[in-house]
Scaffold this active site. Structure first.
Site, PDB file in Angstrom:
ATOM      1  N   HIS A 183      29.476  40.149  23.539  1.00 28.34           N
ATOM      2  CA  HIS A 183      29.171  40.183  24.967  1.00 28.34           C
ATOM      3  C   HIS A 183      28.156  41.287  25.303  1.00 28.34           C
ATOM      4  CE1 HIS A 183      29.761  40.675  29.277  1.00 28.34           C
ATOM      5  NE2 HIS A 183      30.146  41.922  29.073  1.00 28.34           N
ATOM      6  N   SER A 247      26.533  35.469  27.764  1.00 31.70           N
ATOM      7  CA  SER A 247      27.189  35.561  26.455  1.00 31.70           C
ATOM      8  C   SER A 247      28.341  34.563  26.352  1.00 31.70           C
ATOM      9  CB  SER A 247      27.695  36.990  26.217  1.00 31.70           C
ATOM     10  OG  SER A 247      28.606  37.371  27.237  1.00 31.70           O
TER      11      SER A 247
HETATM   12  N1  HBI Z   1      34.227  49.168  29.843  1.00 29.47           N
HETATM   13  N2  HBI Z   1      33.621  49.193  27.608  1.00 29.47           N
HETATM   14  C1  HBI Z   1      33.489  48.675  28.846  1.00 29.47           C
HETATM   15  N3  HBI Z   1      32.604  47.654  29.036  1.00 29.47           N
HETATM   16  C2  HBI Z   1      32.441  47.100  30.271  1.00 29.47           C
HETATM   17  O1  HBI Z   1      31.619  46.159  30.419  1.00 29.47           O
HETATM   18  C3  HBI Z   1      33.196  47.598  31.344  1.00 29.47           C
HETATM   19  C4  HBI Z   1      34.101  48.653  31.088  1.00 29.47           C
HETATM   20  N4  HBI Z   1      34.837  49.125  32.105  1.00 29.47           N
HETATM   21  C5  HBI Z   1      34.712  48.647  33.465  1.00 29.47           C
HETATM   22  C6  HBI Z   1      33.730  47.551  33.614  1.00 29.47           C
HETATM   23  N5  HBI Z   1      33.060  47.095  32.610  1.00 29.47           N
HETATM   24  C7  HBI Z   1      33.422  46.850  34.904  1.00 29.47           C
HETATM   25  O2  HBI Z   1      34.205  45.676  35.019  1.00 29.47           O
HETATM   26  C8  HBI Z   1      33.542  47.573  36.208  1.00 29.47           C
HETATM   27  O3  HBI Z   1      34.894  47.963  36.429  1.00 29.47           O
HETATM   28  C9  HBI Z   1      32.600  48.704  36.380  1.00 29.47           C
HETATM   29 FE    FE Z   2      30.164  43.418  30.504  1.00 27.47          FE
END
Ligand code: HBI
Ligand code: FE
Length: 326
Positions: A183, A247
């Site tokens: 992803h 993705s």
């Molecule tokens: N953590 N590792 C990781 N990757 C993400 O895409 C991700 C995350 N934490 C929160 C998040 N995405 C989002 O859904 C928002 O909460 C900012």
């Molecule tokens: Fe993401």
């Protein structure tokens, strides 16, 4: 605009709430949210696969021991993992022209030429990080799993994308309940190589710095419906620019079909829209263009995110500076 300075009403407030000031402070922004992990979630496709869980632990340890400035350790991916990458990559490529936005298509071409991006091998974080640094100044750092929204968004303020390095379980190549490297590398990295999108991503991050929990939730929701699941128009046709779509073959088809609801992107409605992260979305927000999305978001931040100070990211020192009007 650094000349459009707001007065710091109460500079002492600023010290009360910790937030990363220098890019190296992101070493402290790695709080994990325990959700959808193979060790804890019985429905995770890897729950009963001991070998997979051991592998996940090994990859997670790279992120735990990483500190700012280290080169990102390379991973020798297994045959199972390579097959999973290929399965997703090939499927998405089939829908490239018909379903994916121009920015994504163009950068995929460049990635193929410059870093050998292809379905046959899983790209290494270190190589993509170096590619992004030259294109937009974004860099990657390894993350062990799903991070708190606050930590994840804060890193964007520094043009840093926290990136998982493990591959989803091979029994479910087309669905992952948590972020994984397929992803991140296929969905997020190409978009972060686009200058305008990189700027928008950083502005989402800066808006989150020092924000209240309620505001973080709104910004995270805007992130969800744009960076993850955003649609835009291209010559009157709907296209995907969100990484969760770029993705995933299945959701890409679903998002552009007439099954879900398509709403025009409007930040104040979008920021409070309920959503779930278990299945395909029922609602998508459609931006006129990515620039329009950025401008509308910027205006929403000015009108809605109240902070007693203004911030500016100084790229020379890689520091978030509190703007002083004197
Ligand atoms: N953590 N590792 C990781 N990757 C993400 O895409 C991700 C995350 N934490 C929160 C998040 N995405 C989002 O859904 C928002 O909460 C900012
Ligand atoms: Fe993401």
């Amino acid at each position: 605009n650094i000349f459009d300075v707001q007065v710091i009403r109460d500079p002492t407030n600023v010290k009360d709430c910790w937030y990363p000031k220098h890019i190296s402070d992101l070493d402290r922004c790695n709080h994990l949210i325990s959700k959808y992990e193979p060790d804890l979630d019985q429905d995770h496709p890897g729950f009963s696969d001991k070998q997979y869980r051991k592998r996940r632990q090994m990859v997670a340890n790279i992120a735990f021991s990483y500190t700012y400035g280290d080169p990102i350790p390379r991973i020798e991916y297994t045959e199972d993992e390579k097959r999973t990458w290929k399965a997703v990559f090939d499927k998405v490529e089939d829908l490239l022209e018909s379903h994916c936005c121009k920015q994504f298509r163009d950068i995929l071409e460049i990635l193929k030429k410059e870093v050998g991006f292809c379905s046959e091998k899983i790209p290494q974080l270190e190589d993509l990080s170096n590619f992004l640094k030259r294109r937009t100044g974004f860099s990657l750092r390894p993350a062990a799993g799903l991070l708190s929204a606050r930590d994840f968004l804060a890193s964007l303020a520094f043009r840093v994308f926290q990136c998982t390095q493990y591959i989803r379980h091979h029994n479910a190549p087309h669905h992952s309940p948590e972020p994984d490297a397929v992803h991140e590398l296929l969905g997020h990295v190409p978009m972060l190589a686009d200058p305008q999108f990189a700027q928008f991503s950083q502005e989402l991050g800066i808006a989150s710095i020092g924000a209240s929990d309620a505001d973080i939730e709104k910004i995270a929701t805007l992130y969800w419906f744009t960076v993850e699941f955003g649609l835009c128009k291209e010559n009157g046709k709907l296209k995907a620019y969100g990484a969760g779509l770029l993705s995933s073959y299945g959701e890409l088809l679903h998002a552009l079909s007439d099954k879900p609801e398509h709403k025009p992107f409007e930040p104040s409605a979008c920021a409070v829209q309920a959503y779930q992260d278990q299945d395909f979305q029922d609602i998508y927000f459609v931006a006129e263009t990515l620039e329009d999305c950025q401008f509308k978001f910027r205006r929403w931040v000015e009108e809605n995110i109240r902070r007693p100070y203004d911030l500016w990211y100084n790229p020379f020192t890689q520091t978030l500076e509190v703007l002083d009007s004197t």
